[in-house]
Design a protein around this motif. Structure first.
Motif, PDB file in Angstrom:
ATOM      1  N   CYS A 301       0.695  -1.244  -0.094  1.00 18.60           N
ATOM      2  CA  CYS A 301       0.118   0.174  -0.332  1.00 18.60           C
ATOM      3  C   CYS A 301       0.705   1.169   0.017  1.00 18.60           C
ATOM      4  O   CYS A 301       0.489   2.127  -0.609  1.00 18.60           O
ATOM      5  CB  CYS A 301      -0.697   0.097   1.244  1.00 18.60           C
ATOM      6  SG  CYS A 301      -2.244  -1.159   1.211  1.00 18.60           S
ATOM      7  N   ALA A 302       2.062   1.356   0.794  1.00 21.84           N
ATOM      8  CA  ALA A 302       2.993   2.266   0.922  1.00 21.84           C
ATOM      9  C   ALA A 302       3.407   2.586  -0.458  1.00 21.84           C
ATOM     10  O   ALA A 302       3.754   3.720  -1.054  1.00 21.84           O
ATOM     11  CB  ALA A 302       3.956   2.239   2.111  1.00 21.84           C
ATOM     12  N   VAL A 303       3.969   1.662  -1.052  1.00 24.82           N
ATOM     13  CA  VAL A 303       4.703   1.690  -2.675  1.00 24.82           C
ATOM     14  C   VAL A 303       3.578   2.263  -3.518  1.00 24.82           C
ATOM     15  O   VAL A 303       3.958   3.099  -4.099  1.00 24.82           O
ATOM     16  CB  VAL A 303       5.223   0.373  -2.971  1.00 24.82           C
ATOM     17  CG1 VAL A 303       5.683   0.483  -4.428  1.00 24.82           C
ATOM     18  CG2 VAL A 303       6.375  -0.045  -2.033  1.00 24.82           C
ATOM     19  N   VAL A 304       2.372   1.614  -3.432  1.00 21.47           N
ATOM     20  CA  VAL A 304       1.428   2.360  -4.444  1.00 21.47           C
ATOM     21  C   VAL A 304       1.031   3.688  -4.287  1.00 21.47           C
ATOM     22  O   VAL A 304       1.039   4.419  -5.201  1.00 21.47           O
ATOM     23  CB  VAL A 304       0.215   1.114  -4.406  1.00 21.47           C
ATOM     24  CG1 VAL A 304      -0.945   1.907  -5.102  1.00 21.47           C
ATOM     25  CG2 VAL A 304       0.734  -0.112  -4.761  1.00 21.47           C
ATOM     26  N   GLY A 305       0.926   3.694  -2.863  1.00 21.36           N
ATOM     27  CA  GLY A 305       0.639   5.380  -2.487  1.00 21.36           C
ATOM     28  C   GLY A 305       1.647   6.287  -3.137  1.00 21.36           C
ATOM     29  O   GLY A 305       1.427   7.408  -3.604  1.00 21.36           O
TER      30      GLY A 305
END
Length: 320
Positions: A301-305
């Motif tokens: 989620c952090a990478v996609v965000g």
């Protein structure tokens, strides 16, 4: 051995009645021959004046003895006087003995001398650990209920199909060793007397067990590369006088399927070093996997965000 006092917690006082048509006691009729009025035996089984030897202390032997009369009692208790002994030292003996209440009889096979995928109840007295990674102490007693769909896994000592069990030092004892199996109102209880204390010790206690009537009692044993003498001295069956709910009178007990209604299927159970199975959705390795998945989810989620945020920043710069 003379008559033994039976504790009230196992037999409810004087509510037991010996059923001779399902009992095997000395003096055995037909000793030294192949003729016994109420029992059949096969394989390496030998009847003497003092015991019924299912296997001698020799490799690759199988033997069994089976009652000829089907049991139509809904509540019963079986007392077994047995002896497992041989020349093998620590972990150099096997394989063990099994007690049966099953639809099939006189069917030799790989499960302690009898057939696999059986219908009914089996109590295993396993004397050799096939799974080297096991934390259990052997000899080990376990129970299994089968409707014909389950296979006993010798390589794992039957852990995946076991209902419950306990360790018991029952081999090469100089005193008498006994086992009691009680089935009453859907409750299965197994107790041992193997410490020469003349008292029963709890081993297995499970509710929600459903067993049909009309099945047969038997005992079998098997040896492989390692061996032991597996002797049955007596098997005594007692009828238990127990009241049942009125609705039980409408049930055809010969038609019900063997099952355990209060447990999940074996594949949902988690192995417990104490010998019992417990349902454990958030225990042991499952907790680790859950935390690992959660951590990976957060990272994704952090990478996609971050990627989405960077794309928007670049788009905004081009616009201005």
């Amino acid at each position: 051995a003379g008559p033994r006092p039976v504790p009230a917690e196992l037999t409810d006082g004087n509510n037991e009645h010996l059923k001779r048509e399902h009992s095997l006691m000395k003096p055995y009729q037909g000793a030294g021959s192949a003729a016994m009025p109420l029992w059949d035996f096969e394989g390496s089984t030998m009847v003497t004046s003092q015991y019924v030897r299912l296997t001698p202390d020799e490799r690759s032997r199988k033997g069994s003895i089976w009652n000829r009369v089907p049991c139509f009692l809904k509540d019963w208790e079986l007392h077994i006087h047995f002896k497992i002994h041989g020349a093998g030292k620590k972990n150099l003996h096997g394989d063990g003995l099994a007690l049966w209440y099953t639809q099939e009889r006189l069917k030799p096979g790989p499960v302690f001398g009898s057939k696999d995928n059986f219908h009914g109840l089996a109590i295993f007295l396993d004397t050799y650990p096939n799974d080297e990674a096991t934390e259990r102490v052997f000899p080990y007693i376990s129970a299994m209920v089968n409707n014909g769909s389950l296979t006993y896994d010798h390589s794992k000592d039957g852990r995946w199909t076991e209902l419950a069990g306990c360790s018991a030092d029952l081999r090469n004892q100089n005193h008498d060793t006994f086992l009691a199996v009680r089935y009453s109102r859907g409750r299965l209880t197994v107790m041992t007397d193997v410490e020469d204390k003349n008292e029963w010790k709890n081993c297995i206690d499970i509710a929600g067990v459903q067993l049909p009537t009309g099945y047969f009692f038997g005992a079998s044993a098997g040896t492989g590369d390692l061996s032991d003498n597996h002797d049955i001295i007596s098997m005594k069956l007692f009828q238990l006088m127990v009241e049942h709910p009125v609705e039980d009178e409408t049930v055809d007990w010969t038609k019900i399927e063997p099952r355990v209604s209060l447990l999940k299927s074996p594949k949902d159970n988690v192995d417990d070093p104490t010998g019992n199975f417990r349902s454990g959705p958030l225990t042991g390795w499952k907790v680790f996997l859950l935390l690992l998945c959660a951590l990976l989810g957060i990272i994704v989620c952090a990478v996609v965000g971050a990627v989405v945020f960077q794309k928007r920043q670049e788009r905004n710069k081009r616009f201005y």
